[in-house]
Every structure is written in C-alpha cells, then in structure tokens.
Design a protein around this motif. Structure first.
Motif, short mmCIF file in Angstrom:
data_model
loop_
_atom_site.label_atom_id
_atom_site.label_comp_id
_atom_site.label_asym_id
_atom_site.label_seq_id
_atom_site.Cartn_x
_atom_site.Cartn_y
_atom_site.Cartn_z
N ALA A 253 5.59 -15.50 9.79
CA ALA A 253 5.37 -14.64 10.95
C ALA A 253 3.91 -14.59 11.37
N ALA A 254 3.01 -14.94 10.44
CA ALA A 254 1.57 -14.88 10.72
C ALA A 254 0.99 -16.25 11.08
N ASP A 255 1.84 -17.22 11.40
CA ASP A 255 1.34 -18.57 11.68
C ASP A 255 0.40 -18.60 12.89
N THR A 256 0.61 -17.74 13.87
CA THR A 256 -0.29 -17.73 15.03
C THR A 256 -1.68 -17.25 14.62
N LEU A 257 -1.75 -16.29 13.71
CA LEU A 257 -3.05 -15.86 13.20
C LEU A 257 -3.71 -16.96 12.37
N ARG A 258 -2.92 -17.73 11.66
CA ARG A 258 -3.49 -18.87 10.93
C ARG A 258 -4.06 -19.90 11.90
N GLU A 259 -3.35 -20.13 12.99
CA GLU A 259 -3.84 -21.05 14.01
C GLU A 259 -5.15 -20.55 14.60
N ALA A 260 -5.26 -19.24 14.78
CA ALA A 260 -6.50 -18.66 15.31
C ALA A 260 -7.65 -18.90 14.36
#
Length: 302
Positions: free
Chosen positions: A286-293
């Motif tokens: 669920a936190a993959d977008t934060l990892r991408e950031a």
C-alpha cells in the motif's frame, strides 16, 4: 465544526503512480488556496498565490498519500495538503529576501520581492504562515487531531524546527570554524527535514494512528532530499533547477557534498532512500507510491 459533516467517497485504495499523486496534490493545493483567498484581490493575495505556483508539491503529496494510507478522504486531506504548501512557500519567500539568501530567481520565475517589492514579500510570507494554521483548523477531522496537527506544525516550523535551522545556517556563514558533518546533519534536519517529516506523518496523525513509521520515513527522506539539493547545487543547470546554482560553494557553506565528496554524498543519499523505504514495511504494498517518491528524491533534476 461538525467533524463528520463531509463524508464523500474515500480515496481510491489502489496505489496511484507517483506522478499522478503529485499532480493530484498540486491541483488540491491550487483549488484550496484559491478558495481560501476568494474575494482577496489585492497584491498580498496575488503574491501569495504566485509564491505557491510552480513547485514540486512534494510536501503536499506526502500529506495526501499518508491520508490515503489511513483511509481518509480527499476532502478531509485537502486543507492540510494546502497548509503545508502554504507554509513552505512562506519560508521560501523569506529565505529569498536580501537580508537572507538574496535570490532573484525561484521556481524559474522572479522571486516575490523582485516581482513586487520587499514589503509585499514579507507580508505575503506572514499571511501564508497564518493561512497554513487556519487551513489545518478547517480540516474535517476530529478536534483532537486538528490540535495535534497544529501543535506539531508549530514545532516543526518554529525555532525548534525550520526557523531554528535557518538561523543556524546563517550563523554558520560567519562562524570561525566550518561546521562538521554531525552539525550539518542536525542543521538540515531542522531547516529542511522538519517540515518533510511533519508532512509524511500528517496522515497518520489525522487518523489518530501511530505516526512512528512515517516519522522514520520522513526523517530519512528529508535528509536525502537535502543531500540531493547539495548535489544539484554542484551538478544542476540553473534553467532546469529554477534557481541559481553554485551559490553554496561560492558562499563557503558547509554542505554534504563539501564534507563527504560528491560520490560519497550520492551513496549516502541512496542509503537514506533505502532506510526510508524500509520504514514503510508495516504498510506493505500500500505504501509503494511513497517508496517511489523516495527514489524520485535522489533522481530529480530540480
């Protein structure tokens, strides 16, 4: 205020791409600020909106994505998303003033004191700071969460946070001895990192959840962001970066690149990105977008 008055559809639980989420945050900021300043047509309001345009929107994105992780709606998140960008814009207006860094260019455009004048710049910055707390207090979340957000934002932006870090940075310019690595790390954790960490943890605080994983994420991300800024000051192109480059070295400022060397600074930034991503383990995919950031922070060109 009725904390449960607005309950539209919740933020899509699927992971948006980083670019989509960043654009969404910027659109929310623009709409929320225009709503807040509706009816204010004078130069101060114009300068406030001008100062908030053209940025990356990373801090607002962090608030929005943290809210999504915790099941909050965009309507609930929007005032807080706009609040952090308003406060960040205030800090940039004042940082650019002749009495501070004396910059003529910000985000590829004349700085506010150049586009208007110094008095307008000071007042627009003051008004953006006030507006940030007004927006936090308008968020449709429980009163306890609003109080905690306002308290922690005051701490992150004040003398124990961003302002204190800026004061240390100014003092270092005339210090008899250059700052060491530990001192620069502490300085930047306040000057740049405090607001990034606040933004990262805001969603958890809005939901009354444990903010500790996102605080760890924000701490690592904020330091990586500053190291990347130091690298851009050396390697970046002013037209692409949107502000003058080479100023830190020219002013003799202690930077991570100056203290570690360019390649070691890049390696340190990559290590911090790994730390930031690891802090998100409790959230799973669920936190993959934060990892991408986090990965974007060390690859950005502006």
């Amino acid at each position: 205020m009725n904390d449960g008055a607005l309950r539209p559809a919740r933020i899509d639980p699927g992971n948006p791409s980083f670019d989509e989420a960043l654009a969404d945050a910027r659109a929310l900021v623009d709409a929320e600020l225009r709503r807040a300043l509706a009816g204010e047509a004078g130069p101060i309001a114009q300068a406030m909106l001008y100062a908030c345009k053209g940025g990356k929107g990373l801090r607002g994105f962090l608030v929005l994505e943290g809210a999504r992780l915790h099941g909050l709606t965009k309507v609930q998140a929007a005032p807080v998303v706009a609040a952090i960008e308003a406060l960040h814009a205030y800090s940039l207006i004042h940082d650019d003033l002749p009495c501070m860094d004396d910059d003529d260019l910000r985000r590829g455009r004349p700085t506010v004191h150049r586009a208007w004048d110094e008095a307008t710049a000071v007042l627009a910055g003051d008004a953006l700071q006030s507006l940030a707390f007004e927006l936090v207090c308008r968020a449709t979340i429980p009163a306890e969460a609003r109080v905690m957000l306002a308290l922690t934002l005051a701490q992150a932006s004040g003398v124990a946070g961003m302002v204190g870090g800026q004061a240390l940075d100014i003092a270092a310019e005339t210090a008899p001895e250059p700052l060491g690595l530990d001192e620069v790390t502490r300085l930047q954790a306040r000057k740049t990192g405090a607001l990034i960490t606040w933004a990262a943890a805001a969603g958890a605080r809005m939901a009354g959840a444990d903010p500790a994983p996102l605080i760890r994420y924000g701490d690592a991300l904020g330091l990586a962001f500053q190291i990347a800024d130091d690298i851009l000051d050396i390697e970046g192109d002013a037209a692409e970066v949107g502000k003058a480059t080479g100023k830190d070295a020219g002013a003799g400022k202690a930077t991570f690149v100056g203290l570690l060397g360019l390649e070691a600074a890049k390696a340190r930034a990559r290590s911090l990105v790994e730390d930031a991503c690891a802090a998100l383990d409790p959230y799973g995919k669920a936190a993959d977008t934060l990892r991408e950031a986090a990965r974007f922070v060390t690859s950005r060109r502006k």
